[in-house]
Design an enzyme around this catalytic site. Sequence first.
Site, PDB file in Angstrom:
ATOM      1  N   GLY A 137      65.030  20.597   1.382  1.00 16.04           N
ATOM      2  CA  GLY A 137      63.917  20.056   0.602  1.00 16.04           C
ATOM      3  C   GLY A 137      64.439  19.126  -0.479  1.00 16.04           C
ATOM      4  N   VAL A 186      61.770  20.481  -6.554  1.00 16.13           N
ATOM      5  CA  VAL A 186      62.684  21.603  -6.791  1.00 16.13           C
ATOM      6  C   VAL A 186      64.091  21.273  -6.302  1.00 16.13           C
ATOM      7  CG1 VAL A 186      63.113  24.050  -6.363  1.00 16.13           C
ATOM      8  CG2 VAL A 186      60.768  23.239  -6.643  1.00 16.13           C
ATOM      9  N   LYS A 218      46.797  30.807  -7.728  1.00 13.32           N
ATOM     10  CA  LYS A 218      47.287  29.653  -6.958  1.00 13.32           C
ATOM     11  C   LYS A 218      46.085  28.933  -6.387  1.00 13.32           C
ATOM     12  CE  LYS A 218      51.312  27.958  -5.833  1.00 13.32           C
ATOM     13  NZ  LYS A 218      52.618  28.090  -6.518  1.00 13.32           N
ATOM     14  N   GLY A 223      62.362  17.569  -2.562  1.00 16.63           N
ATOM     15  CA  GLY A 223      61.211  17.369  -3.447  1.00 16.63           C
ATOM     16  C   GLY A 223      61.583  17.704  -4.873  1.00 16.63           C
ATOM     17  N   ASP A 268      52.611  21.994  -7.445  1.00 17.93           N
ATOM     18  CA  ASP A 268      53.353  22.704  -6.390  1.00 17.93           C
ATOM     19  C   ASP A 268      53.631  21.644  -5.313  1.00 17.93           C
ATOM     20  OD1 ASP A 268      54.140  25.623  -5.524  1.00 17.93           O
ATOM     21  OD2 ASP A 268      53.225  24.784  -3.732  1.00 17.93           O
TER      22      ASP A 268
HETATM   23  P1  NDP Z   1      57.493  18.857  -3.132  1.00 16.62           P
HETATM   24  O1  NDP Z   1      56.236  18.488  -2.463  1.00 16.62           O
HETATM   25  O2  NDP Z   1      57.963  18.091  -4.310  1.00 16.62           O
HETATM   26  O3  NDP Z   1      58.697  18.903  -2.092  1.00 16.62           O
HETATM   27  C1  NDP Z   1      58.753  19.687  -0.929  1.00 16.62           C
HETATM   28  C2  NDP Z   1      59.250  18.771   0.169  1.00 16.62           C
HETATM   29  O4  NDP Z   1      59.793  19.526   1.241  1.00 16.62           O
HETATM   30  C3  NDP Z   1      58.103  17.942   0.767  1.00 16.62           C
HETATM   31  O5  NDP Z   1      58.506  16.600   0.743  1.00 16.62           O
HETATM   32  C4  NDP Z   1      58.003  18.476   2.190  1.00 16.62           C
HETATM   33  O6  NDP Z   1      57.585  17.481   3.118  1.00 16.62           O
HETATM   34  C5  NDP Z   1      59.417  18.910   2.456  1.00 16.62           C
HETATM   35  N1  NDP Z   1      59.529  19.836   3.553  1.00 16.62           N
HETATM   36  C6  NDP Z   1      58.547  20.568   4.150  1.00 16.62           C
HETATM   37  N2  NDP Z   1      59.070  21.334   5.112  1.00 16.62           N
HETATM   38  C7  NDP Z   1      60.394  21.096   5.122  1.00 16.62           C
HETATM   39  C8  NDP Z   1      61.496  21.607   5.893  1.00 16.62           C
HETATM   40  N3  NDP Z   1      61.313  22.534   6.842  1.00 16.62           N
HETATM   41  N4  NDP Z   1      62.741  21.167   5.616  1.00 16.62           N
HETATM   42  C9  NDP Z   1      62.941  20.238   4.663  1.00 16.62           C
HETATM   43  N5  NDP Z   1      61.960  19.706   3.912  1.00 16.62           N
HETATM   44  C10 NDP Z   1      60.703  20.133   4.145  1.00 16.62           C
HETATM   45  O7  NDP Z   1      57.360  20.415  -3.523  1.00 16.62           O
HETATM   46  P2  NDP Z   1      58.173  21.234  -4.606  1.00 16.62           P
HETATM   47  O8  NDP Z   1      59.581  20.803  -4.645  1.00 16.62           O
HETATM   48  O9  NDP Z   1      57.376  21.301  -5.852  1.00 16.62           O
HETATM   49  O10 NDP Z   1      58.081  22.701  -3.964  1.00 16.62           O
HETATM   50  C11 NDP Z   1      59.027  23.149  -3.006  1.00 16.62           C
HETATM   51  C12 NDP Z   1      58.961  24.664  -2.923  1.00 16.62           C
HETATM   52  O11 NDP Z   1      59.234  25.236  -4.216  1.00 16.62           O
HETATM   53  C13 NDP Z   1      57.596  25.231  -2.526  1.00 16.62           C
HETATM   54  O12 NDP Z   1      57.795  26.431  -1.794  1.00 16.62           O
HETATM   55  C14 NDP Z   1      56.940  25.566  -3.874  1.00 16.62           C
HETATM   56  O13 NDP Z   1      55.959  26.550  -3.740  1.00 16.62           O
HETATM   57  C15 NDP Z   1      58.172  26.086  -4.612  1.00 16.62           C
HETATM   58  N6  NDP Z   1      58.090  26.072  -6.070  1.00 16.62           N
HETATM   59  C16 NDP Z   1      57.718  24.949  -6.756  1.00 16.62           C
HETATM   60  C17 NDP Z   1      57.659  24.966  -8.138  1.00 16.62           C
HETATM   61  C18 NDP Z   1      57.298  23.759  -8.917  1.00 16.62           C
HETATM   62  O14 NDP Z   1      57.203  23.876 -10.150  1.00 16.62           O
HETATM   63  N7  NDP Z   1      57.089  22.611  -8.307  1.00 16.62           N
HETATM   64  C19 NDP Z   1      57.965  26.184  -8.891  1.00 16.62           C
HETATM   65  C20 NDP Z   1      58.422  27.285  -8.091  1.00 16.62           C
HETATM   66  C21 NDP Z   1      58.453  27.217  -6.728  1.00 16.62           C
HETATM   67  P3  NDP Z   1      56.043  17.472   3.641  1.00 16.62           P
HETATM   68  O15 NDP Z   1      55.174  17.383   2.414  1.00 16.62           O
HETATM   69  O16 NDP Z   1      55.974  16.299   4.498  1.00 16.62           O
HETATM   70  O17 NDP Z   1      55.819  18.773   4.378  1.00 16.62           O
HETATM   71  O1  2IT Z   2      55.334  28.461  -7.565  1.00 11.85           O
HETATM   72  C1  2IT Z   2      55.347  28.196  -8.784  1.00 11.85           C
HETATM   73  O2  2IT Z   2      55.834  28.978  -9.607  1.00 11.85           O
HETATM   74  C2  2IT Z   2      54.811  26.905  -9.222  1.00 11.85           C
HETATM   75  N1  2IT Z   2      54.405  26.103  -8.391  1.00 11.85           N
HETATM   76  C3  2IT Z   2      54.722  26.580 -10.679  1.00 11.85           C
HETATM   77  C4  2IT Z   2      53.487  27.183 -11.289  1.00 11.85           C
HETATM   78  C5  2IT Z   2      53.207  26.790 -12.716  1.00 11.85           C
HETATM   79  O3  2IT Z   2      52.144  27.210 -13.197  1.00 11.85           O
HETATM   80  O4  2IT Z   2      53.999  26.094 -13.354  1.00 11.85           O
END
Ligand code: NDP
Ligand code: 2IT
Length: 448
Positions: free
Chosen positions: A240, A244, A128, A242, A168
């Site tokens: 969230g 995911v 990571k 974002g 991420d």
């Molecule tokens: P994003 O940046 O696309 O979205 C996450 C969003 O959540 C951000 O906009 C963030 O805002 C917001 N946020 C932060 N804290 C809170 C809260 N307490 N309540 C509600 N919203 C909040 O990230 P991802 O969707 O990619 O990732 C989300 C999670 O999933 C992380 O834990 C990541 O590690 C995990 N994940 C992601 C993967 C991927 O492929 N993208 C794969 C597997 C897991 P701000 O930035 O302002 O804090």
């Molecule tokens: O937490 C995760 O599994 C990710 N952010 C995706 C990692 C990846 O290599 O696709």
Amino acid sequence: MFKSEYLNQIFKDISEKHPSQTEYLQAVEEFFESMDFIVMGDPNIEKNAIMERLIEPERSIKFRVTWRNDEGKIIVNRGYRVQFNSAIGPFKGGLRFHKSVNESILKFLGFEQTFKNALTGLPMGGGKGGSDFDPRGKSDEEIMRFSQNFMLELYRHIGPDTDVPAGDIGVGNKEIGYMYGMYKKIRNEVTGTLTGKGLSYGGSLVRTEATGYGVCYFVQEMLKVYRNDDFKGKKVIISGSGKVGQYAALKAHELGATIVAMSDINGYVYDQNGLDLSIMKMLTADTGEFTNKYVEYRANATFGTNPADMWKVPCDIALPCATQNELQLESAKALVENGCFLVAEGANMPTTLEATKYLQHHDILFAPGKAANAGGVAVSGLEMSQNAMHYPWTYAEVDEKLEAIMAEIFKQAYTQARKYTDHRNLVVGANIAGFVRVYQAMLAQGVL
Ligand code: NDP
Ligand code: 2IT
């Protein structure tokens, strides 16, 4: 704390060595609680110092990233790559750009990634990285300059058979594009070293949707096996909005669920008749945020300014998809009180240890992130395969493989849970299933 003295000693040592690395210690503690079921029955684990080796990254890189903002001011950020474990394949895992990024957070993420990647069945080790660069409010130009400067150092440490980063929090298609462009320019090679790339330059179909879709495929298996049921008619809440959260919402809806609430950093929206996801999609396109604007489009929805209050909304299924430790004990109590029966982690470690235990003790079906959110990295693995073959698969081919991988992860976690403890304990099941694969590879490769 643990039944095994061996685990107690190691945990005491790292707690003394890294007292401020709270997220890292939390991830190790959760994992060791599961290891308690197997270490005493297998003396080879202690004899080969497997746990001591597993909790220590193979390599940790920390570097300075210097760049200029739009006003011409020189800014310095910290960049990191934690190469945790390469026993079963090249280091693999996302890059996070967020102001909170530090060594503790990246170590917890890299540690969990090792077992998550093992669960996918694909040949990927764990890693990571990221930076404390805060992308909020930055212009496109600033994001490009930062991403390029970040890669100016990171390129030395990565490669298609060495370490393959992806996105991420704070790193999506745009940032990956800028970083990949710089990597390609310096290396003068097109080997697809990053995953999550755009479709026109080596990306895989379904990668954008993969984590959210994968969570729903995993939940689908849980519903089928534990309750002979499916998503139809279920009320779902998602934190969230974002990458995911959005795609978890879209897939759950497609499978027949009603998304009654979603949150983002500004708050949450609730509509008992279901949110209009096309409005969510439209509003999140720019900034990834939508809750404070949604009510302008749907008067019957309500908006609250505290994202954590969303956990008080009555639901059947809760999917925390935002960030670590967002679901705490009080929220777990509210979920139980209001009839929720299933929680699946789309984010990494969104549920605190005490909240997880509370949910499990109250018979809530609970899916840990390293199993439930493995769909993202699984499709990253499929992107690596397609890059190596120089041949892309169709959307249906990748989606089908993703669904099969998630079903297989559930099966492995369920089987190990049943073997070692309660068949509903997917935390223990996933940890053991992931561990066994890494452990076997480490044993086979000798003392390293
Ligand atoms: P994003 O940046 O696309 O979205 C996450 C969003 O959540 C951000 O906009 C963030 O805002 C917001 N946020 C932060 N804290 C809170 C809260 N307490 N309540 C509600 N919203 C909040 O990230 P991802 O969707 O990619 O990732 C989300 C999670 O999933 C992380 O834990 C990541 O590690 C995990 N994940 C992601 C993967 C991927 O492929 N993208 C794969 C597997 C897991 P701000 O930035 O302002 O804090
Ligand atoms: O937490 C995760 O599994 C990710 N952010 C995706 C990692 C990846 O290599 O696709």
